[in-house]
Motif scaffolding. Structure first.
Motif, PDB file in Angstrom:
ATOM      1  N   LYS A   1       1.048  -1.105  -0.204  1.00 57.42           N
ATOM      2  CA  LYS A   1       0.030  -0.102  -0.030  1.00 57.42           C
ATOM      3  C   LYS A   1       0.953   1.144   0.089  1.00 57.42           C
ATOM      4  O   LYS A   1       1.476   1.568   1.141  1.00 57.42           O
ATOM      5  CB  LYS A   1      -0.852   0.014   1.042  1.00 57.42           C
ATOM      6  CG  LYS A   1      -1.819  -1.095   1.129  1.00 57.42           C
ATOM      7  CD  LYS A   1      -2.649  -1.028   2.226  1.00 57.42           C
ATOM      8  CE  LYS A   1      -3.669  -2.383   2.196  1.00 57.42           C
ATOM      9  NZ  LYS A   1      -4.600  -2.628   3.437  1.00 57.42           N
ATOM     10  N   THR A   2       1.001   1.865  -1.161  1.00 60.05           N
ATOM     11  CA  THR A   2       2.024   2.993  -1.493  1.00 60.05           C
ATOM     12  C   THR A   2       1.166   4.298  -1.414  1.00 60.05           C
ATOM     13  O   THR A   2       0.049   4.402  -1.869  1.00 60.05           O
ATOM     14  CB  THR A   2       2.804   2.798  -2.717  1.00 60.05           C
ATOM     15  OG1 THR A   2       2.114   2.816  -3.703  1.00 60.05           O
ATOM     16  CG2 THR A   2       3.673   1.619  -2.440  1.00 60.05           C
ATOM     17  N   ASP A   3       2.024   5.456  -1.124  1.00 60.64           N
ATOM     18  CA  ASP A   3       1.583   6.691  -1.061  1.00 60.64           C
ATOM     19  C   ASP A   3       2.918   7.441  -1.538  1.00 60.64           C
ATOM     20  O   ASP A   3       3.952   6.619  -2.088  1.00 60.64           O
ATOM     21  CB  ASP A   3       0.966   7.413   0.076  1.00 60.64           C
ATOM     22  CG  ASP A   3       1.975   7.109   1.234  1.00 60.64           C
ATOM     23  OD1 ASP A   3       3.338   7.307   1.044  1.00 60.64           O
ATOM     24  OD2 ASP A   3       1.572   7.588   2.469  1.00 60.64           O
ATOM     25  N   GLN A   4       2.787   8.703  -1.770  1.00 55.89           N
ATOM     26  CA  GLN A   4       4.280   9.546  -2.223  1.00 55.89           C
ATOM     27  C   GLN A   4       5.295   9.477  -1.530  1.00 55.89           C
ATOM     28  O   GLN A   4       6.356   9.527  -2.157  1.00 55.89           O
ATOM     29  CB  GLN A   4       3.883  10.870  -2.412  1.00 55.89           C
ATOM     30  CG  GLN A   4       3.838  11.597  -1.174  1.00 55.89           C
ATOM     31  CD  GLN A   4       2.409  11.869  -0.646  1.00 55.89           C
ATOM     32  OE1 GLN A   4       1.425  11.023  -0.762  1.00 55.89           O
ATOM     33  NE2 GLN A   4       1.911  12.663   0.336  1.00 55.89           N
ATOM     34  N   TYR A   5       5.304   8.780  -0.104  1.00 56.62           N
ATOM     35  CA  TYR A   5       6.353   8.554   0.712  1.00 56.62           C
ATOM     36  C   TYR A   5       7.038   6.996   0.511  1.00 56.62           C
ATOM     37  O   TYR A   5       8.223   6.681   0.973  1.00 56.62           O
ATOM     38  CB  TYR A   5       6.221   8.717   2.085  1.00 56.62           C
ATOM     39  CG  TYR A   5       5.558  10.239   2.347  1.00 56.62           C
ATOM     40  CD1 TYR A   5       6.561  11.295   2.072  1.00 56.62           C
ATOM     41  CD2 TYR A   5       4.395  10.645   2.507  1.00 56.62           C
ATOM     42  CE1 TYR A   5       6.031  12.701   2.123  1.00 56.62           C
ATOM     43  CE2 TYR A   5       3.933  11.787   2.685  1.00 56.62           C
ATOM     44  CZ  TYR A   5       4.892  12.897   2.546  1.00 56.62           C
ATOM     45  OH  TYR A   5       4.287  14.202   2.660  1.00 56.62           O
ATOM     46  N   GLY A   6       6.133   6.111   0.100  1.00 59.11           N
ATOM     47  CA  GLY A   6       6.734   4.830   0.153  1.00 59.11           C
ATOM     48  C   GLY A   6       5.439   3.771   0.637  1.00 59.11           C
ATOM     49  O   GLY A   6       4.301   4.088   0.201  1.00 59.11           O
ATOM     50  N   SER A   7       5.914   3.024   1.515  1.00 61.26           N
ATOM     51  CA  SER A   7       4.925   2.160   2.154  1.00 61.26           C
ATOM     52  C   SER A   7       5.352   2.088   3.640  1.00 61.26           C
ATOM     53  O   SER A   7       6.234   2.094   4.083  1.00 61.26           O
ATOM     54  CB  SER A   7       4.920   0.768   1.737  1.00 61.26           C
ATOM     55  OG  SER A   7       3.877  -0.092   2.095  1.00 61.26           O
ATOM     56  N   THR A   8       4.161   2.143   4.436  1.00 59.48           N
ATOM     57  CA  THR A   8       4.313   2.159   6.125  1.00 59.48           C
ATOM     58  C   THR A   8       3.878   0.616   6.386  1.00 59.48           C
ATOM     59  O   THR A   8       2.775   0.422   6.071  1.00 59.48           O
ATOM     60  CB  THR A   8       3.623   2.970   6.682  1.00 59.48           C
ATOM     61  OG1 THR A   8       4.029   4.447   6.208  1.00 59.48           O
ATOM     62  CG2 THR A   8       3.866   3.250   7.998  1.00 59.48           C
ATOM     63  N   PHE A   9       4.743   0.086   6.957  1.00 59.75           N
ATOM     64  CA  PHE A   9       4.447  -1.344   7.741  1.00 59.75           C
ATOM     65  C   PHE A   9       4.064  -1.171   9.207  1.00 59.75           C
ATOM     66  O   PHE A   9       4.856  -0.541   9.889  1.00 59.75           O
ATOM     67  CB  PHE A   9       5.321  -2.265   7.584  1.00 59.75           C
ATOM     68  CG  PHE A   9       5.765  -2.808   6.186  1.00 59.75           C
ATOM     69  CD1 PHE A   9       5.193  -3.914   5.370  1.00 59.75           C
ATOM     70  CD2 PHE A   9       6.663  -1.877   5.439  1.00 59.75           C
ATOM     71  CE1 PHE A   9       5.606  -3.788   4.234  1.00 59.75           C
ATOM     72  CE2 PHE A   9       7.082  -1.934   4.204  1.00 59.75           C
ATOM     73  CZ  PHE A   9       6.009  -3.209   3.559  1.00 59.75           C
ATOM     74  N   TRP A  10       2.874  -1.394   9.776  1.00 55.27           N
ATOM     75  CA  TRP A  10       2.259  -1.338  10.893  1.00 55.27           C
ATOM     76  C   TRP A  10       2.596  -2.651  11.845  1.00 55.27           C
ATOM     77  O   TRP A  10       2.036  -3.642  11.018  1.00 55.27           O
ATOM     78  CB  TRP A  10       0.851  -0.857  11.113  1.00 55.27           C
ATOM     79  CG  TRP A  10       0.890   0.722  10.562  1.00 55.27           C
ATOM     80  CD1 TRP A  10       0.636   0.971   9.262  1.00 55.27           C
ATOM     81  CD2 TRP A  10       1.269   1.649  11.330  1.00 55.27           C
ATOM     82  NE1 TRP A  10       0.589   2.272   9.170  1.00 55.27           N
ATOM     83  CE2 TRP A  10       0.933   2.830  10.675  1.00 55.27           C
ATOM     84  CE3 TRP A  10       1.717   2.159  12.542  1.00 55.27           C
ATOM     85  CZ2 TRP A  10       1.234   4.083  10.903  1.00 55.27           C
ATOM     86  CZ3 TRP A  10       1.836   3.317  13.005  1.00 55.27           C
ATOM     87  CH2 TRP A  10       1.502   4.163  12.210  1.00 55.27           C
ATOM     88  N   TRP A  11       3.069  -2.711  13.109  1.00 53.77           N
ATOM     89  CA  TRP A  11       3.254  -3.530  13.718  1.00 53.77           C
ATOM     90  C   TRP A  11       3.074  -3.415  15.291  1.00 53.77           C
ATOM     91  O   TRP A  11       2.965  -2.116  15.566  1.00 53.77           O
ATOM     92  CB  TRP A  11       4.472  -4.283  13.725  1.00 53.77           C
ATOM     93  CG  TRP A  11       5.520  -3.447  13.520  1.00 53.77           C
ATOM     94  CD1 TRP A  11       5.900  -2.516  12.494  1.00 53.77           C
ATOM     95  CD2 TRP A  11       6.584  -2.956  14.618  1.00 53.77           C
ATOM     96  NE1 TRP A  11       7.116  -1.861  12.895  1.00 53.77           N
ATOM     97  CE2 TRP A  11       7.561  -2.224  14.219  1.00 53.77           C
ATOM     98  CE3 TRP A  11       6.693  -3.595  15.845  1.00 53.77           C
ATOM     99  CZ2 TRP A  11       8.514  -1.532  14.978  1.00 53.77           C
ATOM    100  CZ3 TRP A  11       7.834  -3.062  16.784  1.00 53.77           C
ATOM    101  CH2 TRP A  11       8.695  -1.978  16.243  1.00 53.77           C
ATOM    102  N   LYS A  12       3.042  -4.395  16.054  1.00 52.45           N
ATOM    103  CA  LYS A  12       3.009  -3.872  17.357  1.00 52.45           C
ATOM    104  C   LYS A  12       4.097  -4.248  18.389  1.00 52.45           C
ATOM    105  O   LYS A  12       4.748  -5.567  18.067  1.00 52.45           O
ATOM    106  CB  LYS A  12       1.835  -4.797  18.108  1.00 52.45           C
ATOM    107  CG  LYS A  12       0.458  -4.378  17.581  1.00 52.45           C
ATOM    108  CD  LYS A  12      -0.560  -4.455  18.708  1.00 52.45           C
ATOM    109  CE  LYS A  12      -1.993  -4.110  17.898  1.00 52.45           C
ATOM    110  NZ  LYS A  12      -2.454  -2.812  18.186  1.00 52.45           N
ATOM    111  N   ASP A  13       4.681  -3.531  19.294  1.00 47.72           N
ATOM    112  CA  ASP A  13       5.721  -3.837  20.030  1.00 47.72           C
ATOM    113  C   ASP A  13       5.610  -4.710  21.116  1.00 47.72           C
ATOM    114  O   ASP A  13       4.272  -5.224  21.286  1.00 47.72           O
ATOM    115  CB  ASP A  13       6.595  -2.559  20.549  1.00 47.72           C
ATOM    116  CG  ASP A  13       5.958  -1.758  21.608  1.00 47.72           C
ATOM    117  OD1 ASP A  13       4.796  -2.342  22.096  1.00 47.72           O
ATOM    118  OD2 ASP A  13       6.121  -0.709  21.821  1.00 47.72           O
TER     119      ASP A  13
END
Length: 144
Positions: free
Chosen positions: A48-60
């Motif tokens: 899932k990209t936008d103008q910045y690239g792709s953000t991967f969400w996760w939990k610590d």
């Protein structure tokens, strides 16, 4: 050096309280046509990209929402300077001011001044091979 190696292998309760790097904050690299590359990764790999690239969400380990950023940059970007490399790493850190003091005392090259935004603090260093490393003390709640 031996003390640093020992710190890695000591049981958790015997380790130093100060954790330097807590994870990968992002991977940034130069691309001939970064917009075309964004489309390719989106279409072929489902990012899932936008103008910045792709953000991967996760939990610590405490269950907090965290992110890791993947971003291609234009081939002529100056953001990686003074490094001439095609990539730059970003590491998540817990206490950037403390870490910068330690690194300065250890003779690590620190580039410029720390910058603060509503989503975290940033600073930059060079490793012994001239790779620029971005250090990020995130405020993950800013993304929620």
């Amino acid at each position: 050096m031996v003390d640093k190696i020992k710190a890695i292998y000591l049981p958790k309760e015997e380790k130093q309280e100060f954790t330097k790097v807590t994870g990968i904050g992002g991977f940034f690299f130069k691309a001939k046509d970064y917009k075309k590359l964004l489309d390719w990764y989106s279409e072929k790999l489902g990012l899932k990209t936008d103008q910045y690239g792709s953000t991967f969400w996760w939990k610590d380990k405490e269950g907090n929402d965290c992110s890791t950023q993947w971003s291609p940059f234009a081939a002529d970007t100056t953001y990686f300077l003074p490094s001439e490399k095609q990539f730059m790493q970003n590491f998540r850190v817990e206490n950037l001011l403390h870490l910068l003091d330690e690194l300065k005392n250890e003779g690590v090259t620190i580039l410029g001044d720390m910058e603060t935004y509503d989503y975290g603090k940033f600073a930059w260093i060079l490793d012994p091979e001239g790779n620029k490393i971005e250090l990020w003390e995130p405020i993950d709640k800013a993304f929620q």
